[in-house]
Design a protein around this motif. Structure first.
Motif, PDB file in Angstrom:
ATOM      1  N   LYS A  44       0.830  -1.201   0.000  1.00  0.00           N
ATOM      2  CA  LYS A  44       0.000   0.000   0.000  1.00  0.00           C
ATOM      3  C   LYS A  44       0.866   1.254   0.000  1.00  0.00           C
ATOM      4  O   LYS A  44       0.604   2.212  -0.755  1.00  0.00           O
ATOM      5  N   GLU A  45       1.905   1.264   0.824  1.00  0.00           N
ATOM      6  CA  GLU A  45       2.807   2.418   0.869  1.00  0.00           C
ATOM      7  C   GLU A  45       3.550   2.579  -0.454  1.00  0.00           C
ATOM      8  O   GLU A  45       3.740   3.706  -0.938  1.00  0.00           O
ATOM      9  N   ALA A  46       3.987   1.453  -1.039  1.00  0.00           N
ATOM     10  CA  ALA A  46       4.708   1.502  -2.319  1.00  0.00           C
ATOM     11  C   ALA A  46       3.818   2.028  -3.431  1.00  0.00           C
ATOM     12  O   ALA A  46       4.241   2.846  -4.259  1.00  0.00           O
ATOM     13  N   LEU A  47       2.575   1.563  -3.468  1.00  0.00           N
ATOM     14  CA  LEU A  47       1.628   2.033  -4.486  1.00  0.00           C
ATOM     15  C   LEU A  47       1.379   3.527  -4.360  1.00  0.00           C
ATOM     16  O   LEU A  47       1.227   4.234  -5.360  1.00  0.00           O
ATOM     17  N   ALA A  48       1.346   4.023  -3.142  1.00  0.00           N
ATOM     18  CA  ALA A  48       1.092   5.450  -2.923  1.00  0.00           C
ATOM     19  C   ALA A  48       2.294   6.301  -3.318  1.00  0.00           C
ATOM     20  O   ALA A  48       2.153   7.412  -3.851  1.00  0.00           O
ATOM     21  N   ALA A  49       3.517   5.778  -3.066  1.00  0.00           N
ATOM     22  CA  ALA A  49       4.725   6.573  -3.319  1.00  0.00           C
ATOM     23  C   ALA A  49       5.216   6.466  -4.757  1.00  0.00           C
ATOM     24  O   ALA A  49       5.923   7.363  -5.242  1.00  0.00           O
ATOM     25  N   TYR A  50       4.849   5.402  -5.441  1.00  0.00           N
ATOM     26  CA  TYR A  50       5.396   5.131  -6.775  1.00  0.00           C
ATOM     27  C   TYR A  50       5.109   6.231  -7.807  1.00  0.00           C
ATOM     28  O   TYR A  50       6.042   6.692  -8.485  1.00  0.00           O
ATOM     29  N   PRO A  51       3.853   6.671  -7.985  1.00  0.00           N
ATOM     30  CA  PRO A  51       3.570   7.619  -9.085  1.00  0.00           C
ATOM     31  C   PRO A  51       4.416   8.883  -9.021  1.00  0.00           C
ATOM     32  O   PRO A  51       4.938   9.343 -10.034  1.00  0.00           O
ATOM     33  N   ARG A  52       4.562   9.443  -7.810  1.00  0.00           N
ATOM     34  CA  ARG A  52       5.297  10.707  -7.697  1.00  0.00           C
ATOM     35  C   ARG A  52       6.777  10.524  -8.030  1.00  0.00           C
ATOM     36  O   ARG A  52       7.350  11.309  -8.787  1.00  0.00           O
ATOM     37  N   TYR A  53       7.396   9.467  -7.483  1.00  0.00           N
ATOM     38  CA  TYR A  53       8.825   9.296  -7.736  1.00  0.00           C
ATOM     39  C   TYR A  53       9.086   8.870  -9.180  1.00  0.00           C
ATOM     40  O   TYR A  53      10.046   9.341  -9.808  1.00  0.00           O
ATOM     41  N   HIS A  54       8.233   8.028  -9.739  1.00  0.00           N
ATOM     42  CA  HIS A  54       8.404   7.613 -11.137  1.00  0.00           C
ATOM     43  C   HIS A  54       8.302   8.832 -12.060  1.00  0.00           C
ATOM     44  O   HIS A  54       9.088   8.978 -13.003  1.00  0.00           O
ATOM     45  N   ALA A  55       7.334   9.722 -11.795  1.00  0.00           N
ATOM     46  CA  ALA A  55       7.191  10.943 -12.598  1.00  0.00           C
ATOM     47  C   ALA A  55       8.418  11.836 -12.451  1.00  0.00           C
ATOM     48  O   ALA A  55       8.882  12.456 -13.423  1.00  0.00           O
ATOM     49  N   GLU A  56       8.978  11.899 -11.222  1.00  0.00           N
ATOM     50  CA  GLU A  56      10.191  12.692 -10.973  1.00  0.00           C
ATOM     51  C   GLU A  56      11.366  12.163 -11.806  1.00  0.00           C
ATOM     52  O   GLU A  56      12.122  12.934 -12.413  1.00  0.00           O
ATOM     53  N   VAL A  57      11.507  10.844 -11.863  1.00  0.00           N
ATOM     54  CA  VAL A  57      12.578  10.229 -12.649  1.00  0.00           C
ATOM     55  C   VAL A  57      12.372  10.508 -14.136  1.00  0.00           C
ATOM     56  O   VAL A  57      13.325  10.853 -14.861  1.00  0.00           O
ATOM     57  N   GLU A  58      11.138  10.354 -14.602  1.00  0.00           N
ATOM     58  CA  GLU A  58      10.838  10.604 -16.011  1.00  0.00           C
ATOM     59  C   GLU A  58      11.166  12.044 -16.391  1.00  0.00           C
ATOM     60  O   GLU A  58      11.706  12.313 -17.469  1.00  0.00           O
ATOM     61  N   ARG A  59      10.832  12.982 -15.507  1.00  0.00           N
ATOM     62  CA  ARG A  59      11.131  14.397 -15.784  1.00  0.00           C
ATOM     63  C   ARG A  59      12.629  14.639 -15.839  1.00  0.00           C
ATOM     64  O   ARG A  59      13.113  15.395 -16.694  1.00  0.00           O
ATOM     65  N   GLU A  60      13.373  13.995 -14.947  1.00  0.00           N
ATOM     66  CA  GLU A  60      14.826  14.171 -14.932  1.00  0.00           C
ATOM     67  C   GLU A  60      15.457  13.611 -16.207  1.00  0.00           C
ATOM     68  O   GLU A  60      16.359  14.225 -16.790  1.00  0.00           O
ATOM     69  N   ILE A  61      14.978  12.462 -16.665  1.00  0.00           N
ATOM     70  CA  ILE A  61      15.495  11.868 -17.899  1.00  0.00           C
ATOM     71  C   ILE A  61      15.129  12.743 -19.099  1.00  0.00           C
ATOM     72  O   ILE A  61      15.956  12.993 -19.985  1.00  0.00           O
ATOM     73  N   ALA A  62      13.883  13.225 -19.134  1.00  0.00           N
ATOM     74  CA  ALA A  62      13.450  14.084 -20.241  1.00  0.00           C
ATOM     75  C   ALA A  62      14.261  15.372 -20.287  1.00  0.00           C
ATOM     76  O   ALA A  62      14.649  15.846 -21.358  1.00  0.00           O
ATOM     77  N   ALA A  63      14.536  15.948 -19.104  1.00  0.00           N
ATOM     78  CA  ALA A  63      15.339  17.179 -19.052  1.00  0.00           C
ATOM     79  C   ALA A  63      16.759  16.918 -19.540  1.00  0.00           C
ATOM     80  O   ALA A  63      17.349  17.751 -20.239  1.00  0.00           O
ATOM     81  N   ALA A  64      17.297  15.753 -19.197  1.00  0.00           N
ATOM     82  CA  ALA A  64      18.645  15.403 -19.658  1.00  0.00           C
ATOM     83  C   ALA A  64      18.671  15.219 -21.169  1.00  0.00           C
ATOM     84  O   ALA A  64      19.615  15.656 -21.849  1.00  0.00           O
ATOM     85  N   GLU A  65      17.646  14.573 -21.716  1.00  0.00           N
ATOM     86  CA  GLU A  65      17.562  14.396 -23.171  1.00  0.00           C
ATOM     87  C   GLU A  65      17.469  15.746 -23.876  1.00  0.00           C
ATOM     88  O   GLU A  65      18.111  15.964 -24.920  1.00  0.00           O
ATOM     89  N   LYS A  66      16.684  16.637 -23.289  1.00  0.00           N
ATOM     90  CA  LYS A  66      16.557  17.979 -23.866  1.00  0.00           C
ATOM     91  C   LYS A  66      17.878  18.734 -23.791  1.00  0.00           C
ATOM     92  O   LYS A  66      18.264  19.444 -24.729  1.00  0.00           O
ATOM     93  N   ARG A  67      18.569  18.561 -22.672  1.00  0.00           N
ATOM     94  CA  ARG A  67      19.872  19.220 -22.489  1.00  0.00           C
ATOM     95  C   ARG A  67      20.871  18.733 -23.531  1.00  0.00           C
ATOM     96  O   ARG A  67      21.609  19.524 -24.131  1.00  0.00           O
ATOM     97  N   ILE A  68      20.908  17.426 -23.777  1.00  0.00           N
ATOM     98  CA  ILE A  68      21.832  16.860 -24.766  1.00  0.00           C
ATOM     99  C   ILE A  68      21.467  17.328 -26.166  1.00  0.00           C
ATOM    100  O   ILE A  68      22.337  17.682 -26.971  1.00  0.00           O
ATOM    101  N   ALA A  69      20.161  17.344 -26.475  1.00  0.00           N
ATOM    102  CA  ALA A  69      19.710  17.792 -27.794  1.00  0.00           C
ATOM    103  C   ALA A  69      20.095  19.244 -28.043  1.00  0.00           C
ATOM    104  O   ALA A  69      20.525  19.614 -29.133  1.00  0.00           O
TER     105      ALA A  69
END
Length: 465
Positions: A44-69
């Motif tokens: 239950k705790e993992a399900l609650a915490a997952y969306p926010r941290y997964h979105a944070e990781v996705e944003r960091e990867i997207a920002a890095a891709e944009k930075r490289i581009a």
């Protein structure tokens, strides 16, 4: 049943954690090996915490891709000096984020300079990005300010801020061509703030001296009307730069209100005289040729053009989801999409389907089953040009009048609406012309307008039958 989430695993202690390796493509920006965080002790705790941290990781990867581009774009041969400077600022920001001190940044600047051969005073052959990086690391952006914006920089800003990026973006293509022609005429890529009225006149005169190499009137000079439209685009690009880049208030756009060709009032070519509606006998003959001899998609496109008065790009760019043939008032929805933009804001509308146009829409839907575009062959970049060229071949077998073109079908629809005494408001709603007063533009629901335009279209089509 265990918890199944992407990049989530259970540890030996029984808790749940997020663990994901940093993609190789962004490893130069994200220097850690992996993303790792404890999500909780229970599912239950993992399900609650997952969306926010997964979105944070996705944003960091997207920002890095944009930075490289952005870095790669700044290194390209077509990059401007301002883009190279912007990349230098990003490099400095990366060093600061990593904890670099002023001395460390100065040492980094020395290391970059040392990587190039030197003459007596400075390194030789330094790339624009490295040149700006060396200076901005040594002096800081307060002392080492960005280069002045050129007309090419203004164009890129205009495309980003005012035009947008879609697949079939004719305004963007036209702006690139026109600004490129201006730079060629001046023999340089001028700093925007240095542009003068003399520069604008030189561009205008070069444009007026061009010879048409395709389309109607090949071999003749480009018309003043065409040049006037092109100069309006350049003026818009320069105005965008003034607004967005904070040019001095004293700067006056030299392309604004630049006279092109003076024509005495009442002697110019009226818009209504540039194209004629197709005469009944021509319309009947072309319709027969297209329906009997053209491909099925072209035949359906013709029937929709004739029965709705839409522009050809509006029809070829229709998506299946834009077509409603089963509601009380069948219609097509004209909206900008990834395939084509719209000419004006008022072009966004719903157009009623009646008579043969409704039947054509039903046939098109059946033919396009499983597709996203109503006409897959033409629902693509420049697809409307291909459809127009194909239909024009049939039209020219019947008439060689230069005022008879595919766009003439809109004039035919306009005539039908006028003869049926349809109100100006309903005419404009059907054809996508600019509406009049604020009340016309703002008030009234879509359902009520569609009911009114359907009745107007039925009246117009029955009157011309």
């Amino acid at each position: 049943m265990g918890l199944v989430l992407k990049h989530v695993e259970r540890t030996k202690s029984g808790s749940w954690q997020y663990r994901r390796r940093v993609p190789k493509a962004v490893a130069e920006v994200i220097t850690k090996r992996e993303f790792k965080r404890k999500l909780g002790e229970s599912q239950k705790e993992a399900l609650a915490a997952y969306p926010r941290y997964h979105a944070e990781v996705e944003r960091e990867i997207a920002a890095a891709e944009k930075r490289i581009a952005a870095g790669l774009a700044a290194l390209s041969p077509t990059a401007s000096d301002r883009e190279a400077y912007a990349e230098a600022l990003r490099r400095r920001a990366d060093l600061i984020a990593a904890g670099a001190t002023e001395d460390a940044m100065a040492n980094e600047a020395d290391a970059i300079a040392a990587s190039y051969p030197e003459d007596e005073y400075e390194p030789v052959g330094v790339s624009p990005v490295d040149r700006h990086t060396i200076n901005v690391l040594r002096l800081g952006p307060e002392r080492y300010t960005p280069p002045a914006a050129t007309l090419s920089d203004a164009l890129k800003l205009y495309l980003k801020e005012r035009v947008g990026d879609i697949l079939d973006n004719r305004p963007a293509d036209l702006a690139r061509r026109v600004v490129g022609a201006a730079i060629d005429a001046l023999g340089r890529d001028p700093v925007v703030s240095s542009l003068t009225r003399e520069d604008a006149r030189k561009v205008r005169d070069e444009m007026l001296d061009r010879v048409k190499v395709r389309g109607r009137g090949v071999g003749g000079k480009v018309s003043p009307a065409t040049v006037s439209r092109e100069l309006t685009i350049i003026a818009a690009v320069v105005s965008c730069a003034k607004d967005e880049l904070g040019l001095p208030a004293t700067f006056v756009n030299p392309f604004s209100r630049l006279p092109v060709a003076r024509v005495a009032k009442g002697r110019g070519v009226k818009a209504t005289d540039k194209r004629d509606p197709l005469p009944p006998e021509v319309l009947k003959a072309v319709r027969h040729r297209v329906i009997s001899g053209a491909g099925s998609d072209l035949a359906l496109i013709w029937r929709l053009l004739e029965g709705t008065g839409c522009r050809i790009a509006e029809v070829t760019g229709l998506m299946v989801s834009d077509v409603d043939v089963s509601s009380e008032f069948p219609h097509i929805r004209i909206e900008g999409n990834a395939v084509r933009s719209l000419k004006t804001d008022s072009s966004r509308r719903v157009v009623p389907l009646v008579g043969d146009a409704l039947e054509a829409a039903k046939e098109a839907l059946k033919s396009a089953e499983g597709q996203s575009m109503l006409f897959p062959l033409y629902g693509r970049r420049r697809g409307s040009d291909a459809a127009s060229a194909a239909l024009m071949k049939h039209l020219r077998r019947v008439t060689d009048d230069p005022k008879h073109v595919i766009h003439s079908l809109r004039h035919n629809m306009k005539d039908r609406l006028v003869l049926a005494e349809v109100s100006s408001l309903d005419q404009n709603l059907i054809l996508g012309h600019a509406l009049g007063g604020v009340g016309d533009r703002v008030y009234g629901g879509e359902a009520a307008r569609l009911r009114a335009t359907t009745r107007a279209m039925q009246k117009a089509m029955s009157a011309s039958a």
